[in-house]
Design a protein around this motif. Structure first.
Motif, PDB file in Angstrom:
ATOM      1  N   GLU A  29     -12.111  -1.532  -5.351  1.00  0.00           N
ATOM      2  CA  GLU A  29     -11.584  -1.027  -6.621  1.00  0.00           C
ATOM      3  C   GLU A  29     -12.609  -1.204  -7.732  1.00  0.00           C
ATOM      4  O   GLU A  29     -13.279  -2.228  -7.818  1.00  0.00           O
ATOM      5  CB  GLU A  29     -10.293  -1.760  -6.996  1.00  0.00           C
ATOM      6  N   THR A  59      -5.757  -0.052  -0.762  1.00  0.00           N
ATOM      7  CA  THR A  59      -7.045   0.296  -1.367  1.00  0.00           C
ATOM      8  C   THR A  59      -8.023  -0.857  -1.212  1.00  0.00           C
ATOM      9  O   THR A  59      -7.640  -2.004  -0.997  1.00  0.00           O
ATOM     10  CB  THR A  59      -6.892   0.626  -2.860  1.00  0.00           C
ATOM     11  N   ARG A  60      -9.307  -0.514  -1.350  1.00  0.00           N
ATOM     12  CA  ARG A  60     -10.363  -1.528  -1.374  1.00  0.00           C
ATOM     13  C   ARG A  60     -11.489  -1.011  -2.273  1.00  0.00           C
ATOM     14  O   ARG A  60     -11.492   0.151  -2.678  1.00  0.00           O
ATOM     15  CB  ARG A  60     -10.887  -1.806   0.028  1.00  0.00           C
ATOM     16  N   ARG A  82      -3.122   2.204  -8.079  1.00  0.00           N
ATOM     17  CA  ARG A  82      -3.301   1.669  -6.718  1.00  0.00           C
ATOM     18  C   ARG A  82      -2.006   1.158  -6.107  1.00  0.00           C
ATOM     19  O   ARG A  82      -1.820   1.214  -4.896  1.00  0.00           O
ATOM     20  CB  ARG A  82      -4.359   0.563  -6.745  1.00  0.00           C
ATOM     21  N   GLN A  97     -12.612   9.359  -2.236  1.00  0.00           N
ATOM     22  CA  GLN A  97     -12.129   8.253  -3.051  1.00  0.00           C
ATOM     23  C   GLN A  97     -11.058   8.718  -4.041  1.00  0.00           C
ATOM     24  O   GLN A  97     -11.024   9.888  -4.433  1.00  0.00           O
ATOM     25  CB  GLN A  97     -13.289   7.598  -3.795  1.00  0.00           C
ATOM     26  N   VAL A 121       0.011   3.678  -4.104  1.00  0.00           N
ATOM     27  CA  VAL A 121      -0.513   4.112  -2.814  1.00  0.00           C
ATOM     28  C   VAL A 121       0.474   3.766  -1.699  1.00  0.00           C
ATOM     29  O   VAL A 121       0.599   4.496  -0.714  1.00  0.00           O
ATOM     30  CB  VAL A 121      -1.901   3.475  -2.550  1.00  0.00           C
ATOM     31  N   ALA A 180     -10.954   3.860  -6.274  1.00  0.00           N
ATOM     32  CA  ALA A 180     -10.826   2.993  -5.108  1.00  0.00           C
ATOM     33  C   ALA A 180     -10.917   3.819  -3.837  1.00  0.00           C
ATOM     34  O   ALA A 180     -10.677   5.029  -3.842  1.00  0.00           O
ATOM     35  CB  ALA A 180      -9.493   2.237  -5.137  1.00  0.00           C
ATOM     36  N   GLU A 181     -11.263   3.152  -2.753  1.00  0.00           N
ATOM     37  CA  GLU A 181     -11.221   3.756  -1.426  1.00  0.00           C
ATOM     38  C   GLU A 181      -9.845   3.514  -0.827  1.00  0.00           C
ATOM     39  O   GLU A 181      -9.227   2.469  -1.043  1.00  0.00           O
ATOM     40  CB  GLU A 181     -12.276   3.132  -0.521  1.00  0.00           C
ATOM     41  N   VAL A 182      -9.354   4.473  -0.065  1.00  0.00           N
ATOM     42  CA  VAL A 182      -8.073   4.311   0.616  1.00  0.00           C
ATOM     43  C   VAL A 182      -8.311   3.728   2.005  1.00  0.00           C
ATOM     44  O   VAL A 182      -9.280   4.089   2.687  1.00  0.00           O
ATOM     45  CB  VAL A 182      -7.304   5.661   0.688  1.00  0.00           C
TER      46      VAL A 182
END
Length: 287
Positions: A274, A271-272, A212, A247, A215, A259-261
């Motif tokens: 996670e 990210t969120r 993460r 994801q 990113v 995780a979502e970007v």
């Protein structure tokens, strides 16, 4: 489809090498180094069960093929082949895997293809029923590596894969083996022909984005062959995944598997949501 993050053998590597030109004062806030400046790294694999009725394994981690002195040099923590234990916890063995997808053939991503080291025994390929998918461009690199990354390849592995008769070289967004079920993306910044696989709204980021913290666009590894190109590739990759709600699956992040970007008001990626591990059907992923 069911998605499982599988633990493989872990490593401890120099934090400065993993974060390239980022200063220690920055990256040590994300991952605390030990007294030797090393940080913990996963070699995480992704198993998709029920992908067109098959068990598909995305990467195999570093495995346990190194003899003891090299295991120590490269910071491999465990002596046993941890991925095999992770498969066994799901009631599977390496013989139950139908397809193995390899982003590239550096030893920390493909070493798990081999049986654990035994004194006096040659390297042996596991997964006797599986087809092995490798990017065609990266295969050419593996056969004739540059001095910069020659030590990252396992000398015997290409020959073993070829001799298996089950090797497929992928040269586009789809493969003959997996058809429309898996979409492939390619990158050259880390190593020529790096192949990221996307299935069911999840993409295996491999070494384009090892975790993460990578990113963030300027963050690259000292191991990347072409950092500026990698940043450009990463920007395009993340913009696409953000737009489509795909994801991110991380192989080397010791604390985060999925995780979502997101993107903030200044255009910075992050990210969120996670997750440290995944097991079962994923809710809310893109189709």
């Amino acid at each position: 489809m069911e998605f499982f993050s599988l633990t493989g053998n872990s490593q401890r590597l120099d934090g400065g090498a993993m974060f390239g030109n980022a200063p220690r004062a920055l990256w040590s806030r994300w991952i605390e180094p030990d007294a030797e400046n090393r940080i913990p790294l996963a070699c995480r694999c992704l198993l998709v069960r029920g992908l067109d009725g098959r068990n598909v394994l995305f990467e195999t981690g570093i495995g346990a093929f190194f003899e003891p002195s090299l295991r120590e040099r490269y910071g491999v923590v465990e002596e046993r082949h941890v991925l095999l234990d992770s498969l066994a916890a799901l009631g599977l063995s390496h013989e139950d895997i139908d397809v193995v997808v390899l982003s590239h053939l550096h030893f920390d991503h493909a070493g798990g293809l081999l049986a654990a080291w035994e004194k006096g025994r040659p390297a042996r390929l596991l997964f006797p029923r599986a087809r092995f998918l490798v990017g065609a461009g990266h295969w050419r690199r593996a056969l004739d590596p540059h001095p910069r990354d020659r030590a990252s390849f396992i000398p015997e592995l290409a020959g073993l894969l070829e001799a298996s008769g089950r090797l497929e070289l992928v040269d586009g967004p789809r493969s003959a083996t997996l058809g429309e079920s898996v979409r492939f993306h390619f990158s050259d910044g880390h190593t020529p022909g790096l192949m990221m696989a996307e299935a069911g709204g999840v993409v295996f980021c491999a070494d384009l984005i090892p975790g993460r913290h990578w990113v963030h666009l300027p963050i690259t590894m000292g191991y990347d062959r072409w950092p500026e190109k990698l940043i450009d590739e990463k920007r395009e990759f993340l913009e696409d995944k953000l737009a489509r709600g795909v994801q991110l699956f991380f192989t080397h992040d010791h604390g985060c598997a999925l995780a979502e970007v997101v993107r903030d008001e200044r255009g910075r990626f992050g990210t969120r949501n996670e997750r440290g591990a995944i097991a079962g059907t994923l809710v809310g992923v893109a189709a």
